[in-house]
Every structure is written in structure tokens, then in C-alpha cells.
Design a protein around this motif. Structure first.
Motif, PDB file in Angstrom:
ATOM      1  N   ILE A   1     -25.750 -22.962 -55.012  1.00 43.23           N
ATOM      2  CA  ILE A   1     -24.736 -23.823 -54.411  1.00 43.23           C
ATOM      3  C   ILE A   1     -24.560 -23.502 -52.931  1.00 43.23           C
ATOM      4  O   ILE A   1     -24.909 -22.419 -52.464  1.00 43.23           O
ATOM      5  N   GLY A   2     -24.042 -24.462 -52.204  1.00 43.63           N
ATOM      6  CA  GLY A   2     -23.745 -24.276 -50.795  1.00 43.63           C
ATOM      7  C   GLY A   2     -22.706 -25.292 -50.352  1.00 43.63           C
ATOM      8  O   GLY A   2     -22.341 -26.193 -51.111  1.00 43.63           O
ATOM      9  N   MET A   3     -22.221 -25.134 -49.131  1.00 44.26           N
ATOM     10  CA  MET A   3     -21.275 -26.089 -48.570  1.00 44.26           C
ATOM     11  C   MET A   3     -22.030 -27.144 -47.770  1.00 44.26           C
ATOM     12  O   MET A   3     -22.846 -26.808 -46.910  1.00 44.26           O
ATOM     13  N   LYS A   4     -21.781 -28.414 -48.074  1.00 40.93           N
ATOM     14  CA  LYS A   4     -22.390 -29.503 -47.316  1.00 40.93           C
ATOM     15  C   LYS A   4     -21.312 -30.529 -47.016  1.00 40.93           C
ATOM     16  O   LYS A   4     -20.689 -31.066 -47.927  1.00 40.93           O
ATOM     17  N   ASP A   5     -21.059 -30.729 -45.729  1.00 40.88           N
ATOM     18  CA  ASP A   5     -19.997 -31.643 -45.288  1.00 40.88           C
ATOM     19  C   ASP A   5     -18.654 -31.257 -45.904  1.00 40.88           C
ATOM     20  O   ASP A   5     -17.847 -32.119 -46.283  1.00 40.88           O
ATOM     21  N   GLY A   6     -18.416 -29.939 -46.030  1.00 41.58           N
ATOM     22  CA  GLY A   6     -17.150 -29.432 -46.544  1.00 41.58           C
ATOM     23  C   GLY A   6     -16.999 -29.473 -48.044  1.00 41.58           C
ATOM     24  O   GLY A   6     -15.957 -29.087 -48.574  1.00 41.58           O
ATOM     25  N   ALA A   7     -18.030 -29.921 -48.760  1.00 46.10           N
ATOM     26  CA  ALA A   7     -17.949 -30.027 -50.221  1.00 46.10           C
ATOM     27  C   ALA A   7     -18.861 -29.003 -50.881  1.00 46.10           C
ATOM     28  O   ALA A   7     -19.954 -28.707 -50.379  1.00 46.10           O
ATOM     29  N   LEU A   8     -18.411 -28.465 -52.010  1.00 47.94           N
ATOM     30  CA  LEU A   8     -19.195 -27.492 -52.769  1.00 47.94           C
ATOM     31  C   LEU A   8     -20.320 -28.251 -53.491  1.00 47.94           C
ATOM     32  O   LEU A   8     -20.069 -29.005 -54.428  1.00 47.94           O
ATOM     33  N   THR A   9     -21.534 -28.044 -53.025  1.00 44.41           N
ATOM     34  CA  THR A   9     -22.661 -28.879 -53.436  1.00 44.41           C
ATOM     35  C   THR A   9     -23.723 -28.069 -54.157  1.00 44.41           C
ATOM     36  O   THR A   9     -24.018 -26.933 -53.771  1.00 44.41           O
ATOM     37  N   ILE A  10     -24.300 -28.654 -55.198  1.00 39.91           N
ATOM     38  CA  ILE A  10     -25.420 -28.012 -55.894  1.00 39.91           C
ATOM     39  C   ILE A  10     -26.682 -28.227 -55.075  1.00 39.91           C
ATOM     40  O   ILE A  10     -27.111 -29.362 -54.863  1.00 39.91           O
ATOM     41  N   ILE A  11     -27.241 -27.127 -54.608  1.00 43.44           N
ATOM     42  CA  ILE A  11     -28.472 -27.209 -53.835  1.00 43.44           C
ATOM     43  C   ILE A  11     -29.653 -27.426 -54.775  1.00 43.44           C
ATOM     44  O   ILE A  11     -30.516 -28.260 -54.525  1.00 43.44           O
ATOM     45  N   ALA A  12     -29.673 -26.652 -55.854  1.00 39.96           N
ATOM     46  CA  ALA A  12     -30.773 -26.812 -56.804  1.00 39.96           C
ATOM     47  C   ALA A  12     -30.431 -26.176 -58.139  1.00 39.96           C
ATOM     48  O   ALA A  12     -29.899 -25.072 -58.172  1.00 39.96           O
ATOM     49  N   PRO A  13     -30.741 -26.865 -59.253  1.00 37.92           N
ATOM     50  CA  PRO A  13     -30.740 -26.202 -60.559  1.00 37.92           C
ATOM     51  C   PRO A  13     -32.095 -25.525 -60.737  1.00 37.92           C
ATOM     52  O   PRO A  13     -33.123 -26.073 -60.354  1.00 37.92           O
TER      53      PRO A  13
END
Length: 451
Positions: free
Chosen positions: A109-121
């Protein structure tokens, strides 16, 4: 004070990975923005007053140690998405993750545009099996909102004992409403490299899941074992990164000379260039690289370097754009700070941070389009067509299909035609390698004719 370089994401189900180089941190006053003595005293005085006010007037009892911990945490998390204060629990969790096996979901996971985003399963993990996808935004964890939640706090909520469950509420683009997932944690063991031959072709498919300490040697061993190849497909999709030295090492298999990646920061000793070692045992091997929105950090360095040196064609979708360097600075035996100290730059000088790597050919995921079964008129439908020849072709085709089915079932180390047809990005990569091997001799011939 010792510091450890980080390249990659802190993730539920995947160990955060390190460039394990140990240096002694030194104060570099030349790199620090100058403030007058009066300004510094006034700033420290302001901080002291606030701490005293909170200690004396806050509605609940709170001791000075907790106040200081919260103050440090607030300072670091407000710098950027990756800097953080590692309390005793967080520091122990970080150390546990470096062992490479723990209870989690298997997502980065990472932050993208201020949202907690799944980078990759990650492959073959509870998250992938449950259907989580790159780009999904985590709205809630166990019904707790992720708004203003740090990455590390989110990780701590999702990690836990194997066989226990966690509930995630997900926003997915184009979904009519938020999606709920109940996922059972498991021990996450990540095999970093998988290789398979491609059916009917002299190509090798190399899948790198993450950059652990064995990636370079594993890929080299696979290439050596495969013998003479006509090309490889390097799949870095949903690869969240890892050890920087392994990203450099993998690139060195294909790039003989020049800078692979550089990092630049405020302090002079953070400005480092990582150059190819001049060996490149596979310098002329055709390469197609697959990337997507889950390709991050170390995997962006590899794909970007291969692209800059025109050593590979990059296929897929724009990568994540994580091009910053974090350092873990232990404060004592039980706590540390994780601080962003530099940014990565590709050989051409372009940055990855918040931009990512743009593919040479954009191909969105999905299956290869097949015939819809609609009406069409063919030679076989015409009156008095060449019956015997067509029958022979048809019979030969049926034999080939049976042979193909048998081959597919018998060879688990092969990517079958069915596998390929379910992945249009992979199919495009294979087609490009085929074209590569046709065009190369023509180019050489033309150069010879010009002479």
C-alpha cells in the motif's frame, strides 16, 4: 547513530525491504537551512509552551513521554507519505517484517493523492485470491476510516495472527458502490522470481514479484540454465520494489556501461551514482518489460534504466511513481525515525517521483479479443470449393490442437497458449519479440548494403 536505506513500501503481507548499507550519521550544518539564534530559541520556546499546555490542560491524563511521541509522529507524518516515527511497537513490527515471513494479507500500500491506495496484491496471497486489485482505495479497515491514517498504522491494523480475519471497505473505479471484503490472514512467504518457457517459442518469461536479496542471482541462474534464447519477457507488474542493490544488479545483466540510477538529497553524502559493472552477460538479448500501476520503486528503476538505454521495450500501463529514498535512523534500542532523505533519478536525469515510467506501448489489461461467433463467409462455404485440400488442412489442424492440449497439460513450466490468450499485455510482448527477431536480420542486411 546507524542508518538503513529503504527502497520499497511498508506493506501488509510483504516485508519492507532494505538496501543494507550501514553508515554513521553526521551533522552537516552546511546542508541545514540557516536560522538566526533568536529564531531558533523562539521556535523551541513555542514548542515547549505547547507541550506544557497540553500536559496541564488536556482533558485526559497524558504523560510527557506520550506527548513527545505524538509530537514527533505528527512532525514526521506531515513531511511526506513515507516519513514516520517508529515507536517501540512499530520498530518491532518493522524488524519482524524483515524476516520475510509474517501474518498478513499480501498487499503493498501507499499514499496516492492523499488516499490509502493498494499498489499491488502479491501473487498467491489472501489479498489476490480475494480479488483486491492495484489502484483500489482502502476506505475502511475493520470499519475504521482510513482518512488521515498513516501507512504504518494501516499496516498494523491489517497485519495479525494467521487464520484471523480483517474487513476492508474498498473504492474501485467504475464500481457502482464501495466493495466489502472479508479476508483471512495467512503467513506470507514471497518467492521473488518465477520463470517459465513460452510454448512454441524460444522465449523465457521471467516474473519478478519483489526485489529481495536473491533476485539478481535467481534471474541469472535461470537465464544461464535456459541456454541460448531468442528473447525474454521481464514481468514487473505489481512489483512494489525492494532492495536497491538488486535493482542495480538485475539491470547490470543487460546494461554494460553507464549510470543505472542516481540519488540526490540535501546532504552531500546522500548524492550517489550507481554505475553498471561493465560485464552485462546478456547485453544483446532482446527484452520486453511489462509494467502497470503496481510497478513501484526498485522495479521502476529497472524498467526506466532499460528504457533509457533502449535495451528493452516497455509495455503496459504507467507505473506508480515512487522515487524517494527512506532511511531508518534508530534513536535507541526500541525506537527510530523513518525519514525521506533523497530522490531517485534515471540515467537520462528524469525523476520517477509522482511521475512514474511511461510505457513505450500502452496496453490495458484483459484477455485477447476472440471472434464473437458472428456471421462470416469463408472459402469452405462456397459451392465447389477445393474439398480435399481443405479437409487435409482441417485434419492437420485438429491433430495440432490435440497435440497442443496434451503439451499444455503435461508441461507445468510452460506458459500455454491459453495463458497467453488470457493476458493481452503478455500476448503483445510475445508478438513484439517475434517482430524483433524478424527485423534485426533485415537491419543488419541493410547496413551491410549501405557499406
Amino acid at each position: 547513530m546507524k542508518k538503513i536505506f529503504l527502497s520499497g513500501f511498508l506493506a501488509s503481507g510483504i516485508a519492507i525491504t532494505f538496501l543494507l548499507g550501514v553508515l554513521y550519521a553526521q551533522t552537516d550544518t552546511s546542508a541545514t537551512k540557516k536560522s538566526s539564534q533568536k529564531e531558533r530559541i523562539e521556535a523551541y520556546d513555542k514548542l515547549t509552551k505547547i507541550i506544557n499546555t497540553v500536559e496541564n490542560y488536556y482533558v485526559d491524563e497524558i504523560d510527557i513521554k506520550e506527548i513527545i511521541d505524538k509530537a514527533i509522529g505528527g512532525l514526521l507524518t506531515n513531511l511526506d507519505a513515507h516519513s514516520d516515527y517508529l515507536t517501540e511497537k512499530k520498530f518491532k513490527d518493522l524488524q519482524a517484517q524483515t524476516e520475510g515471513e509474517f501474518g498478513g494479507l499480501g498487499i503493498t500500500i501507499g499514499m496516492k493523492d492523499g488516499a490509502l491506495t493498494i499498489i499491488a496484491p502479491l501473487d498467491d496471497t489472501p489479498a489476490q485470491k480475494a480479488g483486491l486489485k492495484s489502484g483500489d482505495i482502502i476506505l475502511k479497515i475493520n470499519n475504521e476510516s482510513t482518512l488521515n491514517m498513516s501507512i504504518d498504522d494501516a499496516v498494523n491494523l491489517m497485519r495479525g495472527k494467521p487464520k484471523t480475519s480483517v474487513e476492508l471497505t474498498i473504492y474501485r473505479k467504475n464500481a457502482p458502490k464501495p466493495l466489502d471484503f472479508k479476508i483471512t490472514r495467512d503467513i506470507i512467504q514471497v518467492k521473488s522470481v518465477h520463470t517459465r518457457k513460452i510454448e512454441n517459442e524460444n522465449f523465457l518469461y521471467v516474473r519478478v514479484n519483489s526485489f529481495d536479496k536473491n533476485v539478481t542471482s535467481s534471474v541469472k541462474n535461470a537465464l544461464d540454465k535456459a541456454g541460448k534464447l531468442d528473447g525474454i519477457i521481464l514481468d514487473l507488474r505489481n512489483n512494489p520494489g525492494g532492495l536497491l542493490n538488486q535493482a542495480v544488479g538485475l539491470s547490470e545483466l543487460f546494461i554494460k556501461n553507464g549510470v543505472i540510477v542516481s540519488q540526490k538529497g540535501k546532504v552531500k553524502n546522500e548524492n550517489i551514482e550507481y554505475k553498471a559493472n561493465g560485464k552485462a552477460p546478456y547485453e544483446n538479448l532482446p527484452i520486453v518489460v511489462l509494467i502497470n500501476g503496481g510497478t513501484a520503486s526498485a522495479s521502476e528503476i529497472v524498467s526506466g534504466a532499460l528504457q533509457d538505454y533502449k535495451r528493452a521495450l516497455i509495455i503496459g500501463e504507467n507505473s506508480f511513481g515512487k522515487g524517494s529514498v527512506q532511511v531508518v535512523l534508530p534513536l535507541d534500542s526500541t525506537s527510530a525515525i523513518k525519514l525521506t532523505t533523497a530522490k531517485y533519478y534515471l540515467p537520462s536525469g528524469r525523476t520517477i517521483q509522482a511521475i512514474g515510467v511511461t510505457p513505450d506501448i500502452i496496453v490495458h489489461p484483459g484477455a485477447v479479443p476472440q471472434s464473437d461467433g458472428g456471421f462470416s463467409l469463408k472459402e469452405a462455404d462456397l459451392k465447389n470449393h477445393l474439398q480435399n485440400e481443405l479437409d487435409k488442412i482441417s485434419e492437420d489442424s485438429k491433430k495440432d490442437n490435440k497435440k497442443e492440449e496434451k503439451t499444455t497439460g503435461d508441461k507445468k513450466d510452460m506458459l500455454s497458449l491459453n495463458d497467453i490468450n488470457n493476458d493481452i499485455q503478455l500476448k503483445t510482448a510475445i508478438d513484439l519479440l517475434k517482430s524483433w527477431n524478424i527485423i534485426k536480420p533485415i537491419e543488419k542486411s541493410n547496413k551491410g548494403a549501405e557499406k
